[in-house]
Scaffold this motif. Structure first.
Motif, PDB file in Angstrom:
ATOM      1  N   ILE A  57      -2.658   3.442   6.867  1.00  0.00           N
ATOM      2  CA  ILE A  57      -3.809   3.942   7.638  1.00  0.00           C
ATOM      3  C   ILE A  57      -4.579   4.970   6.828  1.00  0.00           C
ATOM      4  CG2 ILE A  57      -4.472   5.343   9.643  1.00  0.00           C
ATOM      5  CD1 ILE A  57      -2.039   4.007  11.112  1.00  0.00           C
ATOM      6  N   GLU A  58      -3.874   5.993   6.333  1.00  0.00           N
ATOM      7  CA  GLU A  58      -4.575   7.071   5.638  1.00  0.00           C
ATOM      8  C   GLU A  58      -5.154   6.599   4.301  1.00  0.00           C
ATOM      9  OE1 GLU A  58      -3.978  11.514   6.000  1.00  0.00           O
ATOM     10  OE2 GLU A  58      -2.716  11.037   4.256  1.00  0.00           O
ATOM     11  N   ALA A  59      -4.387   5.815   3.552  1.00  0.00           N
ATOM     12  CA  ALA A  59      -4.884   5.303   2.268  1.00  0.00           C
ATOM     13  C   ALA A  59      -6.092   4.397   2.493  1.00  0.00           C
ATOM     14  CB  ALA A  59      -3.773   4.547   1.539  1.00  0.00           C
ATOM     15  N   GLY A  60      -6.057   3.598   3.561  1.00  0.00           N
ATOM     16  CA  GLY A  60      -7.183   2.732   3.892  1.00  0.00           C
ATOM     17  C   GLY A  60      -8.433   3.530   4.208  1.00  0.00           C
ATOM     18  N   ILE A  61      -8.263   4.665   4.901  1.00  0.00           N
ATOM     19  CA  ILE A  61      -9.397   5.541   5.209  1.00  0.00           C
ATOM     20  C   ILE A  61      -9.926   6.185   3.929  1.00  0.00           C
ATOM     21  CG2 ILE A  61     -10.089   7.666   6.398  1.00  0.00           C
ATOM     22  CD1 ILE A  61      -8.173   6.845   8.676  1.00  0.00           C
ATOM     23  N   PHE A  62      -9.009   6.614   3.049  1.00  0.00           N
ATOM     24  CA  PHE A  62      -9.438   7.157   1.746  1.00  0.00           C
ATOM     25  C   PHE A  62     -10.304   6.137   0.998  1.00  0.00           C
ATOM     26  CE2 PHE A  62      -5.279   9.822   1.396  1.00  0.00           C
ATOM     27  CZ  PHE A  62      -5.820  10.787   2.227  1.00  0.00           C
ATOM     28  N   GLU A  63      -9.834   4.898   0.954  1.00  0.00           N
ATOM     29  CA  GLU A  63     -10.550   3.849   0.219  1.00  0.00           C
ATOM     30  C   GLU A  63     -11.909   3.555   0.864  1.00  0.00           C
ATOM     31  OE1 GLU A  63      -7.959   0.487  -0.107  1.00  0.00           O
ATOM     32  OE2 GLU A  63      -6.542   1.505  -1.429  1.00  0.00           O
TER      33      GLU A  63
END
Length: 419
Positions: A57-63
């Motif tokens: 979730i968080e990495a996807g938001i970063f990307e």
């Protein structure tokens, strides 16, 4: 929880056209692609072992946030530049994003973003691969649309070969193989993808136009920042995000039925709800893998009530041996084993997304009677019921209005710029 600058950054993605050097039968925008990517990532992740969904979730938001910054660079050019200038490109992206997210989670969110872009985390290699595979499959789905209208171009078959070849890079993931072989899971990918063709506020002009698919991701991102604000445990944050991400999935079967229609005729809402539940039973759940079908039903908000099943995605609930509607503070069940979902807060996130959709358009000078009335009614609603679990959503609305120079929605000149 979330700042006007971050809202503005998120909604920029609704204006970013993809495949803009190819003819296409529909406008494909970055926001929808990112939403589709998250949905695909969920299903791939659930078929793997020991996957950290909070990281996805968080990495996807970063990307996602980073992608909005580099949108002017074509993907193939961007990947080529990154091979020799990755550090410099990441530094530029971070410089652009710092002012956007600096205040989120007391600066810790930006620190984690910096760490994510700055180094490869070997502990989470599988999660990164899942995100990469999901991004590819969402792009591949879009390309199938582009290909239909581009077959007269001399290089289109060469591009098709490159797109098809990349699939092999992700064959180690079970979900990718299932989708590639057009098995049941591919039906869910198609259903969710089609939500990009259903426009929000379809009966009124609006800028930027947003689709149901993109709206689902906006609500999910709001739910993520809400979860950070209340200090939600890992499972509660995960459930909140994916409940928000899938909250309008049944509209791929029923279309978006606006509230004045749904609630304007007595008893109509109940009829629509019963029909929606039947369609979910026939056209969604049979294609969800058996090992997490019950969990997915819970995320959709389905529970047994007497002798029938009902759906209410915006109901506070826990899933501890069996589903229980929960009316007390969610902080009292803030432990992973409760499998809590802040349904009421997600409703606030949903309304906030709609409020912002209307407000941004009004700030650009594109409004209608329906849009202005909807904006005013939602403002009144937030003013009357300002907070949930200690998070003040009305305060967010006020800051949004000030940032976008919107007058008081309750005044006669609602929607005009302040001078």
């Amino acid at each position: 929880m979330i700042t006007p600058k971050l809202v503005e950054h998120i909604f920029k993605s609704a204006c970013i056209s993809r495949w803009n050097d190819y003819p296409k039968m529909a406008n494909l925008v970055e926001l929808d692609k990112q939403a589709h990517k998250f949905i695909i990532a969920y299903f791939i992740a659930k078929l793997e072992k020991d996957i950290d969904l909070n990281y996805i979730i968080e990495a996807g938001i970063f990307e996602f946030l980073s992608r909005v910054v580099v949108t002017d660079i074509r993907p193939d050019v961007f990947h080529y530049i990154q091979k020799s200038k990755k550090k410099q490109v990441n530094s530029w992206v971070l410089n652009e994003l710092e002012s956007v997210v600096a205040d989120i989670d007391n600066g810790e969110f930006f620190n984690r973003l910096k760490n994510y872009l700055g180094k490869t985390d070997k502990k989470h290699e599988k999660e990164r691969l899942i995100l990469k595979a999901a991004s590819y499959l969402a792009t591949r789905w879009e390309f199938s649309i582009v290909y239909q209208t581009s077959q007269f171009l001399s290089d289109i078959d060469e591009l098709k070969s490159k797109v098809d070849e990349e699939l092999e890079d992700y064959y180690e993931l079970i979900g990718v193989r299932k989708i590639a072989m057009n098995q049941k899971l591919a039906r869910i990918v198609d259903l969710s993808g089609r939500l990009r063709f259903q426009k929000r506020w379809a009966q009124t002009p609006r800028i930027p136009e947003t689709a149901v698919l993109g709206h689902m991701l906006v609500v999910a991102i709001f739910s993520y920042f809400y979860s950070l604000k209340v200090g939600a445990c890992a499972k509660r944050l995960e459930n909140n995000f994916f409940c928000a991400l899938f909250h309008d999935l049944p509209e791929s079967l029923t279309r978006d039925i606006i509230s004045p229609v749904k609630y304007g005729v007595k008893g109509l809402n109940e009829i629509i709800s019963d029909y929606e539940m039947r369609l979910i039973d026939e056209k969604i759940l049979p294609f969800v893998p058996e090992n997490f079908k019950e969990e997915f039903s819970y995320i959709l908000g389905i529970r047994k009530d007497g002798d029938k099943f009902i759906k209410d995605e915006f109901e506070n609930r826990i899933f501890d041996k069996h589903i229980i509607a929960f009316n007390a503070s969610m902080q009292s069940v803030n432990e992973d084993h409760f499998n809590a979902i802040d349904g009421k807060a997600l409703k606030y996130c949903d309304k906030l997304a709609a409020y912002i959709e209307a407000g941004i358009s009004i700030s650009y000078g594109v409004k209608s009677k329906e849009l202005s009335e909807g904006f005013k009614n939602m403002y009144e609603n937030f003013k009357e019921k300002q907070s949930v679990e200690g998070v003040n959503f009305f305060e967010i609305c006020e800051k949004f209005n000030k940032y976008f120079e919107l007058s008081d929605p309750l005044s006669d000149d609602c929607g005009t710029h302040q001078i």
